[in-house]
Design a protein around this motif. Sequence first.
Motif, short mmCIF file in Angstrom:
data_model
loop_
_atom_site.label_atom_id
_atom_site.label_comp_id
_atom_site.label_asym_id
_atom_site.label_seq_id
_atom_site.Cartn_x
_atom_site.Cartn_y
_atom_site.Cartn_z
N LEU A 32 8.60 2.21 -11.02
CA LEU A 32 7.33 1.63 -10.37
C LEU A 32 7.56 2.03 -8.71
O LEU A 32 8.26 1.52 -8.14
N ASP A 53 2.27 1.69 -8.09
CA ASP A 53 2.32 0.41 -7.55
C ASP A 53 1.05 0.41 -6.41
O ASP A 53 0.96 1.33 -5.66
N GLY A 59 7.01 2.07 -5.40
CA GLY A 59 6.35 1.18 -4.65
C GLY A 59 5.57 1.52 -3.44
O GLY A 59 6.01 2.89 -2.88
N THR A 81 0.45 -1.89 -4.13
CA THR A 81 0.78 -2.46 -2.45
C THR A 81 0.72 -1.56 -1.60
O THR A 81 1.28 -0.21 -1.52
N LEU A 89 11.81 -1.00 -9.52
CA LEU A 89 10.57 -0.83 -8.41
C LEU A 89 11.56 -0.65 -7.21
O LEU A 89 12.43 -1.06 -6.86
N GLY A 142 0.12 -5.22 -7.36
CA GLY A 142 1.10 -5.75 -6.39
C GLY A 142 0.26 -6.00 -5.17
O GLY A 142 -0.59 -5.39 -4.63
N SER A 154 3.35 3.58 -3.50
CA SER A 154 2.70 4.83 -4.20
C SER A 154 3.05 5.89 -2.93
O SER A 154 2.10 6.83 -2.85
N HIS A 201 4.65 -7.23 -7.13
CA HIS A 201 5.48 -6.76 -6.03
C HIS A 201 5.24 -8.00 -4.77
O HIS A 201 4.49 -7.65 -4.00
#
Length: 259
Positions: A167, A194, A169, A196, A139, A220, A171, A16
């Motif tokens: 995915l 994810d 992004g 990030t 994503l 990521g 979370s 990411h």
Amino acid sequence: MTMNPLGEKYWICDAHCHMGNYNVFYIPFEGDPDSIIHAMDRCGVAVAVCSHHLAIGPETMLGNCLVADAVEKYPHRLRAWLAVNPHRPAEAEEIIRTFGDHPGFVGAKLHPDLLEARADCDGFRPAWEWCEEHQKTLLSHTWEESKWDDPGMFVALTGRYPHVPILIGHSGGTYRGHVQTIALAKQHPNFYLDLTNSLPYLQRIPRMVKAVGAERVVYGSDMPFLSLPSGIGSVLWADIDESEKRLIFGENARRLFRL
């Protein structure tokens, strides 16, 4: 070749990343391909998957062209996320025709908040359908209680596009968003978490691994917005097994993106 010895211990894929300038807030890092490669080398990252800021914002076609050029310049180090603008349906179809067979694009990236369009709207359908047809990963930026991309919005999409690994992004972004996303991922096997996040909390990664397994947690950094070394450190020092770190750092991405 990576210069950091960490890259000799782990095969790391940063799933990411972003590329190009950004006009909403200051970022202390030039997001050009050469600078990204330099940062990857210093941190032992083998591959980074990038979307261009123009592609998730005002100039979608140009942004996809620029990220494709970067992949072609660094074919062993960079991969790309394909992006469409949901407010330009004809252009979205053209982007799929232009880049859909490009080997450097591993999946689609949505940023519903930035474009003020729901993740499940008709305008994003070309990206979802492309991922479903070719079994690519999608994503999406998510944020708790966002009217554009709250994590709960993706539950119906898992049924509509059953072959698409999603995915999630960031979370869900916040602590409550993480709790929500982890709970949803326990119920929906094509949800992937994810890492990030600009609002991390203690024991976040071990909780994710315990809940859904390391096989569905993906590293990521959100580079250049967030620190690449900091993101790596959060996995490196997490209270999980070495085998689980290897899955998160890169083996999951290798499988999802067919690297």
